[in-house]
Write a protein that holds these residues in place. Structure first.
Motif, PDB file in Angstrom:
ATOM      1  N   MET A  91       0.998  -1.415   0.086  1.00  0.00           N
ATOM      2  CA  MET A  91       0.129   0.159   0.174  1.00  0.00           C
ATOM      3  C   MET A  91       0.897   1.381   0.140  1.00  0.00           C
ATOM      4  SD  MET A  91      -2.826   1.203   2.811  1.00  0.00           S
ATOM      5  CE  MET A  91      -1.621   1.565   4.052  1.00  0.00           C
ATOM      6  N   ARG A  92       0.473   2.088  -1.113  1.00  0.00           N
ATOM      7  CA  ARG A  92       1.404   3.212  -0.991  1.00  0.00           C
ATOM      8  C   ARG A  92       1.245   4.145   0.239  1.00  0.00           C
ATOM      9  NH1 ARG A  92       3.608   7.062  -5.079  1.00  0.00           N
ATOM     10  NH2 ARG A  92       2.923   9.347  -4.331  1.00  0.00           N
ATOM     11  N   ALA A  93      -0.002   4.211   0.613  1.00  0.00           N
ATOM     12  CA  ALA A  93      -0.044   4.996   1.946  1.00  0.00           C
ATOM     13  C   ALA A  93       0.913   4.732   3.021  1.00  0.00           C
ATOM     14  CB  ALA A  93      -1.594   5.110   2.183  1.00  0.00           C
ATOM     15  N   SER A 120       3.054   6.388 -12.356  1.00  0.00           N
ATOM     16  CA  SER A 120       4.416   6.115 -11.755  1.00  0.00           C
ATOM     17  C   SER A 120       4.366   6.795 -10.102  1.00  0.00           C
ATOM     18  CB  SER A 120       5.454   7.022 -12.451  1.00  0.00           C
ATOM     19  OG  SER A 120       5.320   8.272 -12.429  1.00  0.00           O
ATOM     20  N   ARG A 121       3.670   7.482  -9.907  1.00  0.00           N
ATOM     21  CA  ARG A 121       3.492   8.072  -8.696  1.00  0.00           C
ATOM     22  C   ARG A 121       4.736   8.282  -7.725  1.00  0.00           C
ATOM     23  NH1 ARG A 121      -1.795   5.352  -6.215  1.00  0.00           N
ATOM     24  NH2 ARG A 121      -2.159   7.171  -5.026  1.00  0.00           N
ATOM     25  N   PRO A 122       5.490   9.282  -8.125  1.00  0.00           N
ATOM     26  CA  PRO A 122       6.846   9.547  -7.583  1.00  0.00           C
ATOM     27  C   PRO A 122       6.634   9.982  -6.197  1.00  0.00           C
ATOM     28  CG  PRO A 122       6.472  11.153  -9.138  1.00  0.00           C
ATOM     29  CD  PRO A 122       5.601  10.354  -9.318  1.00  0.00           C
ATOM     30  N   ILE A 123       7.504  10.227  -5.274  1.00  0.00           N
ATOM     31  CA  ILE A 123       7.509  10.686  -3.882  1.00  0.00           C
ATOM     32  C   ILE A 123       8.457  11.910  -3.745  1.00  0.00           C
ATOM     33  CG2 ILE A 123       6.545   8.638  -2.659  1.00  0.00           C
ATOM     34  CD1 ILE A 123       9.791   8.098  -2.250  1.00  0.00           C
ATOM     35  N   ASP A 124       8.646  12.547  -4.757  1.00  0.00           N
ATOM     36  CA  ASP A 124       9.717  13.707  -4.984  1.00  0.00           C
ATOM     37  C   ASP A 124       9.448  15.012  -4.196  1.00  0.00           C
ATOM     38  OD1 ASP A 124       8.069  13.861  -7.109  1.00  0.00           O
ATOM     39  OD2 ASP A 124       8.987  15.573  -7.897  1.00  0.00           O
ATOM     40  N   LEU A 125       8.412  15.055  -4.081  1.00  0.00           N
ATOM     41  CA  LEU A 125       7.785  16.195  -3.355  1.00  0.00           C
ATOM     42  C   LEU A 125       7.621  15.999  -1.810  1.00  0.00           C
ATOM     43  CD1 LEU A 125       4.571  17.214  -5.732  1.00  0.00           C
ATOM     44  CD2 LEU A 125       6.862  18.311  -5.428  1.00  0.00           C
ATOM     45  N   HIS A 126       7.341  14.841  -1.336  1.00  0.00           N
ATOM     46  CA  HIS A 126       7.684  14.434   0.036  1.00  0.00           C
ATOM     47  C   HIS A 126       8.964  14.591   0.501  1.00  0.00           C
ATOM     48  CE1 HIS A 126       3.978  11.439   0.183  1.00  0.00           C
ATOM     49  NE2 HIS A 126       4.098  11.927  -0.987  1.00  0.00           N
ATOM     50  N   PRO A 161      -0.157  20.169  -5.800  1.00  0.00           N
ATOM     51  CA  PRO A 161      -0.684  19.921  -4.806  1.00  0.00           C
ATOM     52  C   PRO A 161      -0.949  18.553  -4.320  1.00  0.00           C
ATOM     53  CG  PRO A 161      -2.366  20.989  -6.226  1.00  0.00           C
ATOM     54  CD  PRO A 161      -0.783  20.898  -7.007  1.00  0.00           C
ATOM     55  N   SER A 162      -0.063  17.733  -4.096  1.00  0.00           N
ATOM     56  CA  SER A 162      -0.026  16.244  -3.858  1.00  0.00           C
ATOM     57  C   SER A 162      -0.589  16.051  -2.258  1.00  0.00           C
ATOM     58  CB  SER A 162       1.292  15.881  -3.755  1.00  0.00           C
ATOM     59  OG  SER A 162       1.587  14.702  -2.916  1.00  0.00           O
ATOM     60  N   VAL A 163      -1.503  15.380  -2.278  1.00  0.00           N
ATOM     61  CA  VAL A 163      -2.296  14.986  -1.108  1.00  0.00           C
ATOM     62  C   VAL A 163      -1.130  14.478  -0.066  1.00  0.00           C
ATOM     63  CG1 VAL A 163      -4.266  13.767   0.168  1.00  0.00           C
ATOM     64  CG2 VAL A 163      -4.444  14.877  -2.009  1.00  0.00           C
ATOM     65  N   GLY A 164      -0.406  13.353  -0.615  1.00  0.00           N
ATOM     66  CA  GLY A 164       0.411  12.706   0.255  1.00  0.00           C
ATOM     67  C   GLY A 164       1.675  13.464   0.891  1.00  0.00           C
ATOM     68  N   ALA A 165       2.060  14.382   0.035  1.00  0.00           N
ATOM     69  CA  ALA A 165       3.204  15.144   0.395  1.00  0.00           C
ATOM     70  C   ALA A 165       2.668  16.280   1.466  1.00  0.00           C
ATOM     71  CB  ALA A 165       3.853  15.663  -0.977  1.00  0.00           C
ATOM     72  N   THR A 304     -10.158  12.560  -8.934  1.00  0.00           N
ATOM     73  CA  THR A 304      -9.862  11.689  -9.890  1.00  0.00           C
ATOM     74  C   THR A 304     -10.387  10.201  -9.283  1.00  0.00           C
ATOM     75  OG1 THR A 304      -7.816  10.458 -10.532  1.00  0.00           O
ATOM     76  CG2 THR A 304      -7.589  11.479  -8.534  1.00  0.00           C
ATOM     77  N   ASP A 305     -10.742  10.111  -7.937  1.00  0.00           N
ATOM     78  CA  ASP A 305     -11.101   8.822  -7.429  1.00  0.00           C
ATOM     79  C   ASP A 305     -12.361   8.401  -7.863  1.00  0.00           C
ATOM     80  OD1 ASP A 305      -8.630   8.264  -6.352  1.00  0.00           O
ATOM     81  OD2 ASP A 305      -9.099   8.915  -4.338  1.00  0.00           O
ATOM     82  N   LEU A 306     -13.189   9.487  -8.440  1.00  0.00           N
ATOM     83  CA  LEU A 306     -14.407   9.189  -8.983  1.00  0.00           C
ATOM     84  C   LEU A 306     -14.689   9.020 -10.544  1.00  0.00           C
ATOM     85  CD1 LEU A 306     -16.737  11.022  -6.581  1.00  0.00           C
ATOM     86  CD2 LEU A 306     -16.799   8.609  -6.557  1.00  0.00           C
ATOM     87  N   THR A 326      -6.543  14.689 -15.262  1.00  0.00           N
ATOM     88  CA  THR A 326      -5.250  15.360 -15.421  1.00  0.00           C
ATOM     89  C   THR A 326      -4.414  15.031 -13.845  1.00  0.00           C
ATOM     90  OG1 THR A 326      -5.891  17.259 -13.917  1.00  0.00           O
ATOM     91  CG2 THR A 326      -6.385  17.196 -16.206  1.00  0.00           C
ATOM     92  N   VAL A 327      -4.750  14.230 -13.218  1.00  0.00           N
ATOM     93  CA  VAL A 327      -3.869  13.980 -11.872  1.00  0.00           C
ATOM     94  C   VAL A 327      -3.003  12.919 -12.064  1.00  0.00           C
ATOM     95  CG1 VAL A 327      -4.280  13.584  -9.496  1.00  0.00           C
ATOM     96  CG2 VAL A 327      -5.914  15.047 -10.489  1.00  0.00           C
ATOM     97  N   PHE A 328      -3.380  11.701 -12.652  1.00  0.00           N
ATOM     98  CA  PHE A 328      -2.582  10.367 -12.711  1.00  0.00           C
ATOM     99  C   PHE A 328      -2.465  10.375 -14.205  1.00  0.00           C
ATOM    100  CE2 PHE A 328      -4.114   9.860  -8.475  1.00  0.00           C
ATOM    101  CZ  PHE A 328      -2.979   9.575  -7.771  1.00  0.00           C
TER     102      PHE A 328
END
Ligand code: UD1
Length: 425
Positions: A91-93, A120-126, A161-165, A304-306, A326-328
């Motif tokens: 799980m990415r989260a 690809s969902r990078p984590i550079d912003l985190h 504006p990344s949610v996770g970051a 995007t989740d809908l 536009t998000v993923f």
């Protein structure tokens, strides 16, 4: 094994209650590591992803106990700063424990995250945020290690504006010395919920829900008790259900403000949506909906989740619609499966052009990710004949009792096989 069998064409009627938000519960459970005591989180949905997060917390020494929708995390003793690869990969989260571990232990080592295969969902912003707060970052052997004797408040601008970051940096900054500003921050309701949780522990987070977060670091945080916000994605999925299957539903435990984009788009299609004063929503299909265009955006844009679930609806509407993601960059995996049911869809770069069909036909289809799975179930409700949706464990990651909730409002849907057996394959 682990499939849903749906006989389509049955209109839905009745009331369905939405649970607490998965995407708020996960960061909040991670944030409970920030106090040296026992915090309780209420209305946490019983989901595979929540189970994984509880496993991550236990693996580093927290004592986690659960009674239905209440989870208690005793973080008095944290014995490790490195959760095992298997849990993080699932799980990415899981990566959301990085900020709290760094703040509390001065060190965190985590495998590069996994999760839904939607780009690809990078984590550079985190990492950019942790580095700005003074952490030294090392990447090697598929792992990331961050270290800091003391985090110092800083100004962090997010390129997206990344949610996770936003969440991870916020959780690291609450115990840093001085002030942190996160600019171009995500504004999702789950960010606000996390900020409220942190503030209930004694943190000073201001501006949540806007593009600039201001966090004054405090020396320590107290344990707390907190109830998570209702799940707007589950709510949106149930709003689409009567629009595609016919009938009407009252959807309980919703925050209508969080559902503005989906409400607006359903109304544009000709579906009735009423916001009731008691925190519920009434949705009714009046004849065949019309196709409308959507473009996914960070909140308050269309989520995007809908996107996949809304596309399922569009496949049955009159006329055509253009759905732009536009998000993923790789979030159209449901298209091939919907086409197996007779949908008319062409992909052109980041857009899908959908020609509404008079009917969908039942078929054997496979979930490719969580929201794609929900979309196929919705399509099955509208399709002629029987649809079998396999690999349903994807749906278990994010929807609590999805098929029983749909069955309770009249859907002809049963579950066969065990998700555990399927996951083991
Ligand atoms: C969260 C949600 C997920 C939702 C997504 C977007 C959780 C547990 N998951 O995921 O359901 O679909 O928000 O609303 O809350 N990005 C970068 N660099 C980074 C981080 C992200 O480029 O360091 C990019 C991603 O590749 C993606 C976009 O930003 O294209 C959005 O990702 P992000 O907002 O971070 O999503 P998640 O937090 O992973």
């Amino acid at each position: 094994m682990g499939s849903l069998i749906i006989k389509g064409g049955v209109p839905l009627h009745g009331r369905v209650r939405v649970g607490g938000a998965k995407n708020a519960s996960l960061p909040i459970l991670a944030a409970s590591l920030l106090s040296g005591g026992s915090s309780t989180v209420e209305d946490v949905p019983e989901l595979l992803d929540v189970e994984t997060m509880c496993g991550v917390l236990s693996s580093i020494g927290a004592r986690v106990s659960r009674s239905r929708n209440k989870v208690t995390v005793d973080a008095t003793e944290i014995s490790s700063f490195s959760p095992p690869y298997d849990l993080v990969r699932a799980m990415r989260a899981s990566f959301l424990v990085m900020g709290p571990l760094l703040a509390r232990m001065g060190c965190a080592r985590i495998a590069l995250p996994g999760g839904c295969a939607i780009g690809s969902r990078p984590i550079d912003l985190h990492l950019k945020g942790f580095a700005a707060l003074g952490a030294e970052i090392e990447i090697g052997y598929g792992q990331i290690e961050a270290r800091a004797d003391r985090l110092e408040g800083a100004r962090v601008y997010l390129d997206f504006p990344s949610v996770g970051a936003t969440e991870n940096i916020m959780m690291a900054a609450v115990l840093a010395s001085g002030t942190t500003m996160i600019e171009n921050a995500a504004q999702e309701p789950e960010i606000v919920d996390l900020a409220n949780f942190l503030n209930s522990m004694g943190a000073h987070v201001r501006g949540a829900g806007t593009t600039v977060l201001r966090i004054e670091g405090v020396p320590e945080l107290e344990p707390t008790t907190y109830m998570v916000v209702p799940d707007r994605i589950e709510a949106g999925t149930f709003m689409i259900a009567p629009a595609i299957a016919g009938g009407s539903l009252v959807i309980e435990n919703v925050v209508s403000e969080h559902l503005k984009p989906i409400t607006a788009k359903l109304r544009e299609c000709g579906v009735t949506v009423n916001e009731n004063d008691d925190g519920s929503m009434f949705v009714e299909r009046n004849g065949r909906p019309r196709g409308v265009d959507i473009k996914t955006m960070p909140y308050p844009g269309f989520p995007t989740d809908l996107q996949a679930q809304f596309m399922a609806l569009m496949t049955t509407c009159s006329g055509s619609s253009v759905i732009t993601e536009t998000v993923f960059e790789n979030r159209f995996m449901h298209v091939a499966e919907l086409m197996r049911m007779g949908a008319g869809i062409k992909i052109d770069g980041r857009s899908a052009i959908v020609e509404g069909q008079n009917k969908l036909l039942g078929a054997q289809v496979k979930c490719t990710d969580l929201r794609a799975g929900a979309a196929l179930v919705l399509a099955g409700l509208a399709a002629e004949g029987q649809t079998e949706v396999s690999d349903i464990y994807h749906v278990d990651r994010g929807y609590e009792n999805f098929h029983s909730k749909l069955a309770s409002v009249g859907a002809d849907i049963v579950r066969v096989g065990s998700a555990e057996a399927e996951r083991a394959v």
